[in-house]
Structures are given as C-alpha cells and as structure tokens.
Design an enzyme around this catalytic site. Structure first.
Site, mmCIF file in Angstrom:
data_model
loop_
_atom_site.group_PDB
_atom_site.id
_atom_site.type_symbol
_atom_site.label_atom_id
_atom_site.label_comp_id
_atom_site.label_asym_id
_atom_site.label_seq_id
_atom_site.Cartn_x
_atom_site.Cartn_y
_atom_site.Cartn_z
ATOM 1 N N THR A 128 77.007 -21.078 42.250
ATOM 2 C CA THR A 128 75.943 -21.198 41.244
ATOM 3 C C THR A 128 74.550 -20.851 41.744
ATOM 4 O O THR A 128 73.566 -21.052 41.026
ATOM 5 C CB THR A 128 75.912 -22.645 40.702
ATOM 6 O OG1 THR A 128 75.746 -23.547 41.818
ATOM 7 C CG2 THR A 128 77.190 -22.985 39.973
ATOM 8 N N GLU A 129 74.434 -20.323 42.947
ATOM 9 C CA GLU A 129 73.108 -20.125 43.535
ATOM 10 C C GLU A 129 72.164 -19.282 42.678
ATOM 11 O O GLU A 129 70.946 -19.527 42.655
ATOM 12 C CB GLU A 129 73.247 -19.516 44.937
ATOM 13 C CG GLU A 129 73.485 -20.532 46.043
ATOM 14 C CD GLU A 129 74.902 -21.085 46.074
ATOM 15 O OE1 GLU A 129 75.215 -21.870 46.984
ATOM 16 O OE2 GLU A 129 75.715 -20.744 45.181
ATOM 17 N N VAL A 130 72.680 -18.277 41.965
ATOM 18 C CA VAL A 130 71.791 -17.452 41.144
ATOM 19 C C VAL A 130 71.168 -18.249 40.004
ATOM 20 O O VAL A 130 70.144 -17.848 39.450
ATOM 21 C CB VAL A 130 72.518 -16.219 40.557
ATOM 22 C CG1 VAL A 130 72.969 -15.292 41.663
ATOM 23 C CG2 VAL A 130 73.687 -16.620 39.662
ATOM 24 N N LYS A 131 71.755 -19.377 39.666
ATOM 25 C CA LYS A 131 71.227 -20.213 38.591
ATOM 26 C C LYS A 131 70.004 -21.013 39.021
ATOM 27 O O LYS A 131 69.239 -21.493 38.178
ATOM 28 C CB LYS A 131 72.306 -21.191 38.103
ATOM 29 C CG LYS A 131 73.564 -20.536 37.547
ATOM 30 C CD LYS A 131 73.300 -19.837 36.231
ATOM 31 C CE LYS A 131 74.597 -19.363 35.592
ATOM 32 N NZ LYS A 131 74.371 -18.658 34.308
ATOM 33 N N ARG A 174 68.621 -19.543 44.517
ATOM 34 C CA ARG A 174 68.999 -19.585 45.927
ATOM 35 C C ARG A 174 69.933 -18.416 46.255
ATOM 36 O O ARG A 174 70.109 -17.511 45.434
ATOM 37 C CB ARG A 174 69.670 -20.931 46.252
ATOM 38 C CG ARG A 174 68.858 -22.157 45.852
ATOM 39 C CD ARG A 174 67.570 -22.296 46.631
ATOM 40 N NE ARG A 174 67.812 -22.694 48.018
ATOM 41 C CZ ARG A 174 66.854 -22.846 48.934
ATOM 42 N NH1 ARG A 174 65.588 -22.618 48.605
ATOM 43 N NH2 ARG A 174 67.148 -23.208 50.168
#
Length: 255
Positions: free
Chosen positions: A130-133, A136
């Site tokens: 989920t980093e793009v959310k 990160r």
C-alpha cells in the site's frame, strides 16, 4: 520478552511467534519491532527449534504495516536499514520460517510475510503493498519478482490495491489456504512436514533455493533502495502519513 511479541517454544521443534497488538492491527510499532528482533534471535540460537511460524493476534490483521503515527511524529524519511527484523535480510537465520497470515498483511505486513520462506493464509486474509497510498516506497518488494509474474507485481505496486487470499494463492504468493479457525493448525502441519526431514538436508534444501534465487536478487534490492531515496525524502512522504493520521485525503505535490 515483552507482551508485544509472544514466543512459544514447542517441544516438537516448532516456535510460534505472535505479534500481539491486535488493538493496533499488529502494526510494526517500536515495541513490536524490538520484540521481533528478540524473537528471531531466540529462535535462531535455540538448537532445539527447527521451524518458526509467525502470525498475528486477532482475526483482523496479521500485520497492517508500519506505524504511520510514528512516521508523522519523527518525520521519518528513509527508514534505517536495520529498522525492521526482516528474516534472512536484517536478521541472520539458517532455519525455515512460515508466515501464518490471519487477516490483513499490508505494506510492512506483506514485507515480513514475503520474507518468510513459506506462507499459509486464512481464506479471509488480504494482501496489499500500500505504499503508493501514503507516499512511501517499497524497495523491500524487489525480491517479489522471483515469486510472482512481473505484470502482476507491477499492478500490485502501482495500484496499492489489496488482493484476496485466494488470489494470492493463485499467483504463487501463498502455499496453502485454510479456514480461519484452522490456520495455525495448517501452519503447524506444514512445519511438522519440514521437521520430519533430516535437519542437514532441510538446511541444504533451503540453501539451494536461496542460492538460486540470489542470482540477480541482491543487485535488484540495492538498485530499488537507491531508486526509492528520492521518494522517501519527498514532501509527499510526510504528507501521506500525516493525512492518514488526520483522517483526511492526502494532497500530493509530486515533490
């Protein structure tokens, strides 16, 4: 050990390591990180323990990822190299490990599930990078290319959308599925199948797989970390966790 991470050294040579912060969706807060370092070290040092099963307390989350409130509080940019107890990466292990995923395995939760040698998942588990959310990056996901097809990996990282346990099984991320109430038993069954083998043979078998995997893997990890530095140092990397903490939609700047 603290109660953030529980350690059960069974008489059959199997260690059960449980992230025990269900009220916080077992996120990788400071106490959990410290507990995992201690647990993995204890497992590796105990000659009577041959396989470790890592799971999370409660039905909702295996591990929901990093502590975003901590990231806001500390203004974290690039995470320290040794921030997370990542099996076979920041923690030296010579024995097999199994992730028993009982709920959401998001971001850092996916990271530690991916790092384990094998994965058993509840039919209600979900997985997401989920980093793009939250602005990160996920350089730790580079070795995923050795587990699943490139286009599937690309979609997972670019969209941050979760997938079901069934889908994770179909693409080869998960070895076995189990009903929620049978998850730990299924993981222990797999661990027992491993401990039935000769210890040196098991170690040699694991080494064989990892030696084959390492062809290109280390270079990919280093390149991914380098490529992620700009993202980690961006204003969006601060905005994402802050927006999450303030329960609002993040305002991205691309800077």
């Amino acid at each position: 050990m603290s109660d953030a991470v529980l350690f059960d050294a069974r008489s059959d040579g199997i260690a059960i390591i449980t992230i025990n912060r269900p009220e916080r969706r077992n996120c990788l807060a400071l106490d959990v990180r410290a507990g995992l370092f201690e647990a993995w070290d204890r497992f590796e040092r105990d000659p009577d323990l041959r396989v470790a099963v890592l799971t999370g307390a409660g039905p909702k989350a295996f591990c929901a990822g990093g502590d975003l409130e901590e990231m806001v509080r500390t203004g974290m940019t690039v995470p320290p190299r040794d921030m997370f107890a990542l099996p076979y990466d920041t923690i030296e292990l010579s024995k097999p490990t199994i992730a028993a995923v009982n709920g959401a395995a998001f971001a850092g939760g996916w990271m530690i599930a991916q790092a384990c040698d094998l994965c058993v998942a509840s039919t209600t588990a979900t997985f997401a990078v989920t980093e793009v959310k939250v602005g990160r990056s996920s350089p730790w996901a580079a070795p995923l290319i050795h587990m699943i097809p490139q286009r599937i990996m690309m979609e997972l990282l670019l969209t941050g959308k979760p997938i079901t346990a069934q889908r994770a099984y179909e693409i080869g991320l998960v070895n076995r599925l189990a009903e929620p109430e049978d998850l730990l038993d299924a993981a222990i069954t797999l661990a027992t199948e491993i401990t039935a083998g000769a210890p040196l043979s098991v170690r040699a078998a694991r080494d064989t797989v990892m030696l084959a995997t390492e062809m290109g893997r280390s270079a990919a990890l280093e390149a991914a970390r380098h490529a992620s530095t700009h993202c980690y140092e961006s204003s969006d990397a601060q905005e994402g966790p802050r927006a999450f903490s303030e329960k609002r939609t993040p305002q991205w700047t691309g800077r």
